[in-house]
Design a protein around this motif. Structure first.
Motif, mmCIF file in Angstrom:
data_model
loop_
_atom_site.group_PDB
_atom_site.id
_atom_site.type_symbol
_atom_site.label_atom_id
_atom_site.label_comp_id
_atom_site.label_asym_id
_atom_site.label_seq_id
_atom_site.Cartn_x
_atom_site.Cartn_y
_atom_site.Cartn_z
ATOM 1 N N ALA A 15 0.639 -1.249 0.083
ATOM 2 C CA ALA A 15 -0.179 -0.134 -0.110
ATOM 3 C C ALA A 15 0.917 1.278 -0.081
ATOM 4 N N ASN A 16 2.018 1.147 0.727
ATOM 5 C CA ASN A 16 2.818 2.463 0.587
ATOM 6 C C ASN A 16 3.671 2.642 -0.594
ATOM 7 N N SER A 17 3.250 1.916 -1.587
ATOM 8 C CA SER A 17 3.865 2.248 -3.133
ATOM 9 C C SER A 17 2.820 2.839 -3.989
ATOM 10 N N ILE A 18 1.547 3.285 -3.236
ATOM 11 C CA ILE A 18 0.576 3.817 -4.174
ATOM 12 C C ILE A 18 0.432 5.228 -3.576
ATOM 13 N N GLU A 19 0.214 6.135 -4.787
ATOM 14 C CA GLU A 19 0.084 7.356 -4.324
ATOM 15 C C GLU A 19 -1.268 7.890 -4.249
ATOM 16 N N LYS A 20 -2.340 7.471 -5.240
ATOM 17 C CA LYS A 20 -3.476 7.759 -5.221
ATOM 18 C C LYS A 20 -4.338 6.480 -6.078
ATOM 19 N N VAL A 21 -5.762 6.613 -5.770
ATOM 20 C CA VAL A 21 -6.700 5.697 -6.585
ATOM 21 C C VAL A 21 -7.811 6.709 -7.097
ATOM 22 N N GLU A 22 -7.717 6.615 -8.633
ATOM 23 C CA GLU A 22 -8.722 7.221 -9.391
ATOM 24 C C GLU A 22 -10.069 6.147 -9.757
ATOM 25 N N VAL A 23 -11.099 6.440 -9.393
ATOM 26 C CA VAL A 23 -12.206 5.934 -9.386
ATOM 27 C C VAL A 23 -13.035 6.565 -10.800
ATOM 28 N N ILE A 24 -13.085 6.074 -11.829
ATOM 29 C CA ILE A 24 -13.623 6.626 -12.907
ATOM 30 C C ILE A 24 -15.057 6.041 -13.313
ATOM 31 N N THR A 25 -16.101 6.684 -12.840
ATOM 32 C CA THR A 25 -17.319 6.431 -13.062
ATOM 33 C C THR A 25 -17.836 6.493 -14.396
ATOM 34 N N ASN A 26 -17.377 7.323 -15.117
ATOM 35 C CA ASN A 26 -17.882 7.871 -16.475
ATOM 36 C C ASN A 26 -16.767 7.588 -17.704
ATOM 37 N N PRO A 27 -16.251 6.329 -17.879
ATOM 38 C CA PRO A 27 -15.181 6.061 -18.785
ATOM 39 C C PRO A 27 -15.505 6.748 -20.220
ATOM 40 N N SER A 28 -14.435 7.174 -20.890
ATOM 41 C CA SER A 28 -14.491 7.976 -22.091
ATOM 42 C C SER A 28 -14.383 6.679 -23.227
ATOM 43 N N SER A 29 -14.662 7.215 -24.535
ATOM 44 C CA SER A 29 -14.391 6.334 -25.547
ATOM 45 C C SER A 29 -13.043 5.747 -25.784
ATOM 46 N N LYS A 30 -12.108 6.295 -25.170
ATOM 47 C CA LYS A 30 -10.566 5.787 -25.286
ATOM 48 C C LYS A 30 -10.473 4.312 -24.667
ATOM 49 N N TYR A 31 -11.448 3.949 -23.657
ATOM 50 C CA TYR A 31 -11.294 2.602 -23.106
ATOM 51 C C TYR A 31 -12.185 1.657 -23.739
ATOM 52 N N ASP A 32 -11.763 0.464 -23.526
ATOM 53 C CA ASP A 32 -12.603 -0.839 -24.286
ATOM 54 C C ASP A 32 -14.050 -0.752 -23.878
ATOM 55 N N ALA A 33 -14.763 -1.671 -24.468
ATOM 56 C CA ALA A 33 -16.058 -1.702 -23.808
ATOM 57 C C ALA A 33 -16.423 -2.472 -22.528
ATOM 58 N N GLU A 34 -15.371 -3.350 -22.205
ATOM 59 C CA GLU A 34 -15.481 -4.020 -20.914
ATOM 60 C C GLU A 34 -15.207 -2.930 -19.810
ATOM 61 N N VAL A 81 -2.513 4.485 -9.152
ATOM 62 C CA VAL A 81 -1.325 5.313 -9.471
ATOM 63 C C VAL A 81 -0.297 4.959 -8.622
ATOM 64 N N LEU A 82 0.942 4.631 -8.933
ATOM 65 C CA LEU A 82 2.073 4.335 -8.044
ATOM 66 C C LEU A 82 2.999 5.634 -7.608
ATOM 67 N N LYS A 83 3.757 5.491 -6.731
ATOM 68 C CA LYS A 83 4.655 6.557 -6.392
ATOM 69 C C LYS A 83 5.579 6.792 -7.208
ATOM 70 N N LYS A 84 6.316 7.870 -7.694
ATOM 71 C CA LYS A 84 7.379 8.080 -8.450
ATOM 72 C C LYS A 84 8.383 8.800 -7.781
ATOM 73 N N ASN A 85 9.391 8.241 -7.255
ATOM 74 C CA ASN A 85 10.643 8.984 -6.808
ATOM 75 C C ASN A 85 11.474 9.728 -7.570
ATOM 76 N N ILE A 86 11.591 11.150 -7.241
ATOM 77 C CA ILE A 86 12.017 12.027 -8.074
ATOM 78 C C ILE A 86 13.314 12.728 -7.347
ATOM 79 N N ARG A 87 13.700 11.945 -6.053
ATOM 80 C CA ARG A 87 15.015 12.627 -5.400
ATOM 81 C C ARG A 87 16.063 12.146 -6.180
ATOM 82 N N THR A 88 17.043 12.860 -6.375
ATOM 83 C CA THR A 88 18.232 12.490 -6.868
ATOM 84 C C THR A 88 19.298 11.640 -5.882
ATOM 85 N N GLY A 89 20.451 11.106 -6.344
ATOM 86 C CA GLY A 89 21.070 10.330 -5.571
ATOM 87 C C GLY A 89 20.673 8.866 -4.916
#
Length: 345
Positions: A202-221, A230-238
């Motif tokens: 769970a500590n590798s997850i940044e946020k969860v998006e619940v899309i209740t009205n998907p656009s046409s770019k997604y498949d029918a399923e 959305v997973l966390k992205k480490n931006i610290r150098t070194g």
């Protein structure tokens, strides 16, 4: 005739006397500098106070080169108070303004308090939930579950989502939902998305998006909705990393280590997570039939245990500020079931 001219002059004197007196306003000017470096100080606050009652009359600020000007001041005696962050407050008493004359205070040196403000850091907390046009975003960092647990535990605490005993996820009572990782198809999990969610920390997850009205770019399923993790992205150098452990009731344990090395062009990352889960369940059934005394009553208890080991490694190559090439590999071992997958995008 002489009497008329004299009366007319008296009338003009009386009529224009208030205008003349009102027009006789003076100015106070000065230059504010640092007492040690003699550098001009701009944006210092200046207050003009009545010398007898100490009541605020007007205020102003020093501008570039430390220049200070207070204008439209009625004749009288005043006090000038100068304040600036990091400097001692300085007050100049009994400054007399005469008529329309300008009072020059010259160079005023302000003494530093020795506690100069280097920087100001403003920290804020993202709201636990953000509602958009087509989606609801839940920030996992604001949940205590992210301190220890899996993605399954996170989804179980997201409103409108339900997770059953086997770990299957449904949205608003329907299991026809698609689960994405960073906006991409969850092909890395194969056909067993549930096992992936139970092994993903769970500590590798940044946020969860619940899309209740998907656009046409997604498949029918997934017409019911889409869950984007959305997973966390480490931006610290070194070189940096983290170690996490957690334990729970009913013999549940989790441990993991994450390492990351980043420079201007490359980002190397690797992680290992171990998860031991024991999911308990129970149920009761009591069926009675009308018209007779027939009754069926049963109780059931279940325990589903599982161990999983997940190893992930890869690198990112930042070709430009907006273009990157990523390659990562994952090894997942769950009870005697082994799977390997690679991502290239």
């Amino acid at each position: 005739m002489f009497f008329y001219a004299k009366s007319f002059k008296s009338f003009l004197f009386v009529f224009f006397l208030p205008v003349v007196l009102f027009a006789q306003t003076g100015q106070i000017k000065a230059i504010l500098v640092d007492s040690e470096t003699s550098k001009p100080i701009s944006s210092a606050s200046v207050a003009l106070l009545d010398a007898y009652s100490n009541v605020f009359v007007k205020g102003g600020q020093s501008v570039s080169q430390g220049f200070l000007l207070l204008s439209d001041i009625k004749p009288g005696k005043y006090n000038v108070r100068i304040t600036y962050v990091g400097y001692e407050t300085q007050t100049i008493d009994s400054i007399e303004v005469l008529g329309s004359k300008s009072k020059d205070l010259g160079r005023i040196a302000l003494k530093s308090t020795g506690n100069m403000l280097n920087e100001v850091v403003i920290e804020g907390r993202a709201p636990a939930m953000q509602i958009g046009i087509d989606r609801k975003t839940f920030n996992v960092g604001e949940s205590l579950v992210s301190a220890g647990g899996t993605a399954t535990d996170v989804l179980a605490n997201v409103p409108t989502l339900q997770v059953d005993q086997d770990g299957s996820v449904s949205l608003r009572g329907s299991s026809s939902v698609k689960i994405l990782i960073d906006g991409r198809e969850s092909a890395l999990a194969g056909n067993d998305v549930t096992s992936l969610l139970q092994s993903l920390p769970a500590n590798s997850i940044e946020k969860v998006e619940v899309i209740t009205n998907p656009s046409s770019k997604y498949d029918a399923e997934g017409q019911t909705g889409i869950i984007n993790i959305v997973l966390k992205k480490n931006i610290r150098t070194g070189l940096n990393g983290s170690i996490n452990t957690s334990a729970g009731s009913y013999d549940n344990y989790m441990a993991g280590i994450t390492l990351n090395y980043r420079d201007r062009k490359f980002n190397y990352f690797g992680s290992y997570n171990f998860n031991k889960r024991n999911m308990l369940g129970s149920g009761k059934t009591d069926n009675r039939f009308f018209g007779d005394s027939t009754r069926n009553y049963s109780e059931s208890e279940s325990s589903r245990k599982g161990n999983s080991h997940t190893v992930k490694a890869g690198f990112d190559y930042n070709m430009t500020d907006r273009t990157s090439l990523s390659f990562s590999g994952n090894l997942s071992i769950q009870d005697r079931c082994k799977s390997v997958w690679f991502l290239f995008y």
